[in-house]
Write an enzyme that holds these catalytic residues in place. Structure first.
Site, mmCIF file in Angstrom:
data_model
loop_
_atom_site.group_PDB
_atom_site.id
_atom_site.type_symbol
_atom_site.label_atom_id
_atom_site.label_comp_id
_atom_site.label_asym_id
_atom_site.label_seq_id
_atom_site.Cartn_x
_atom_site.Cartn_y
_atom_site.Cartn_z
ATOM 1 N N HIS A 108 0.851 -1.185 0.000
ATOM 2 C CA HIS A 108 0.000 0.000 0.000
ATOM 3 C C HIS A 108 0.891 1.241 0.000
ATOM 4 C CE1 HIS A 108 -3.773 -2.138 0.707
ATOM 5 N NE2 HIS A 108 -3.179 -2.835 1.661
ATOM 6 N N HIS A 118 -0.940 -6.592 -5.268
ATOM 7 C CA HIS A 118 -1.033 -7.862 -4.549
ATOM 8 C C HIS A 118 -0.465 -8.963 -5.441
ATOM 9 C CE1 HIS A 118 -3.434 -11.677 -4.419
ATOM 10 N NE2 HIS A 118 -3.026 -11.663 -3.168
ATOM 11 N N GLY A 270 -6.548 -22.534 10.709
ATOM 12 C CA GLY A 270 -5.892 -22.199 11.969
ATOM 13 C C GLY A 270 -4.611 -21.426 11.781
#
Length: 316
Positions: A108, A118, A270
Site C-alpha cells: 500500500h 497484490h 488455523g
C-alpha cells in the site's frame, strides 16, 4: 528460517515440494531487498510457528517514505484436515491431510497516484486416505490503482502477458479473464482494480510445466510493478486525492474479508491471524453513497478502470 516441525498428522515434504519452497524463499528475499532499496524504512521480520505443524515468516514495513504499509509473507504449513475452502472444486479430497506453502504480498503506497498491488504464489499437496496424493499450483498478481493512468495499465498487462507466453497461446487471456472474475465485488458491481493474472487448481501438463509457470509469474512481478511505482511515488497530491485513496481502500477491505479464498483458507486452517490480515491497509474510510464528480479523474477510474477491459487492444 529454522527447519519447520512436522507432526504425526503431517505429510512429509517431497522433493518437488522442497524445490518450490527453495524458490519461494529466494523470491521472498529478492522482493524484500527491492522494496527496502526504494524506501527509508526497513521490514520487521516476524518468524512464527503453527501448533499443528509448520510456520513461516511475515515481513512488515510500516510508515515508510514510499509505503504506508508493505507486507510480504512466506508460509509452509501442514495439517490433518484440508479446510473446506481448499476442496470446493475437488470434493474427493475433502478432509484429507495436506501440506501448503505460499508467498503472499500486498503493498500500500503512501502516494494516491501510486497503485496498491497484490501477488500470491502457492503450492498445495493433499493426501486423501484412500487415494494418491493430489497437488496443484495457484497464484497471480493484480493491480489496484486509485487514479487512472493508461500507460501504467498497458505496462502491467504487457508484462503479465510476457510471463505467460512461454506456456501456450491464450494463457494470458485465460488467466486475465479469471483474474477479472475473481477480483470482482458483486455487491458493488465493480472490479477491485485493473486485474492481471489469476490461476488456481493447476496441474495440467505435469509438475515441471506448472512449476515453471509459477516461477515465471513470480519473476515478472517486480518488472511489472517497480516502473509504475517509480513514475508515481513522488507525484504531488493534496487532501482531496488522499481522501479518495482512503475511500477506495475500503473496497480492498470489503473484498478481502468477504470473498478472498486465501483469507478464508488461512482462517479456516488455523493460520496466524496477524499474518493473514497483513493485507489490510493501515488507514481507510467509508462514506455513504459517495459518487465521483462528472468529468473528474475519479469518475474516469469508475467508468474505464473498474470493469473487465482489454488493456492491450491495439498495442504491441
Amino acid at each position: 528460517m529454522a527447519e519447520l516441525r512436522e507432526t504425526q498428522a503431517s505429510p512429509p515434504t517431497t522433493a518437488a515440494g522442497a524445490a518450490v519452497a527453495t524458490y519461494l524463499h529466494a523470491l521472498h528475499d529478492r522482493i524484500t531487498d527491492a522494496i527496502e532499496a526504494l524506501d527509508t524504512a526497513k521490514f520487521r521480520r516476524d518468524a512464527w510457528r503453527r501448533e499443528d505443524g509448520g510456520g513461516g515468516e511475515t515481513r512488515i514495513l510500516t510508515e515508510g517514505s514510499v509505503f504506508e504499509r508493505a507486507g510480504i509473507g512466506f508460509s509452509h504449513v501442514f495439517g490433518g484436515k484440508l479446510p473446506a475452502s481448499a476442496s470446493q472444486q475437488r470434493p474427493e479430497i475433502a478432509g484429507a491431510r495436506f501440506e501448503a506453502m505460499g508467498l503472499s504480498l500486498v503493498f500500500h503506497p503512501r502516494n494516491p497516484h501510486a497503485p496498491t498491488t497484490h501477488a500470491n504464489l502457492r503450492f498445495l499437496t493433499a493426501l486423501p486416505p484412500n487415494g494418491e496424493p493430489v497437488w496443484w499450483f495457484g497464484g497471480g498478481f493484480d493491480l489496484t490503482p486509485y487514479y487512472p493512468y493508461d500507460e501504467d495499465a498497458v505496462h502491467w498487462h504487457r508484462t503479465a502477458r510476457a510471463a505467460c507466453l512461454p506456456f501456450g497461446d491464450g494463457l494470458y487471456e485465460n488467466y486475465k479473464a479469471w483474474c477479472d472474475r475473481y477480483f470482482f465485488l458483486p455487491h458493488r458491481n465493480e472490479t477491485r482494480g485493473i486485474g492481471g493474472l489469476f490461476f488456481d487448481d493447476q496441474n495440467a501438463g505435469g509438475f515441471d510445466r506448472c512449476f515453471g509457470l509459477l516461477q515465471s509469474v513470480g519473476d515478472h512481478f517486480l518488472p511489472a510493478y517497480i516502473p509504475i511505482l517509480a513514475r508515481r511515488k513522488d507525484m504531488p497530491y493534496g487532501e482531496h486525492e488522499r481522501e479518495f485513496q482512503l475511500y477506495r481502500r475500503g473496497r480492498y477491505v470489503e473484498f478481502n474479508l468477504i470473498y478472498d479464498r486465501g483469507t478464508l483458507f488461512g482462517l479456516q486452517s488455523g493460520g496466524r491471524t496477524e499474518s493473514i490480515l497483513m493485507s489490510l491497509p493501515p488507514r481507510v474510510r467509508w462514506e455513504y453513497d459517495w459518487q465521483p464528480p462528472p468529468g473528474s479523474p475519479e469518475a474516469r477510474l469508475y467508468a474505464d478502470f473498474l470493469r473487465p477491459r482489454d488493456y492491450l487492444a491495439g498495442s504491441a
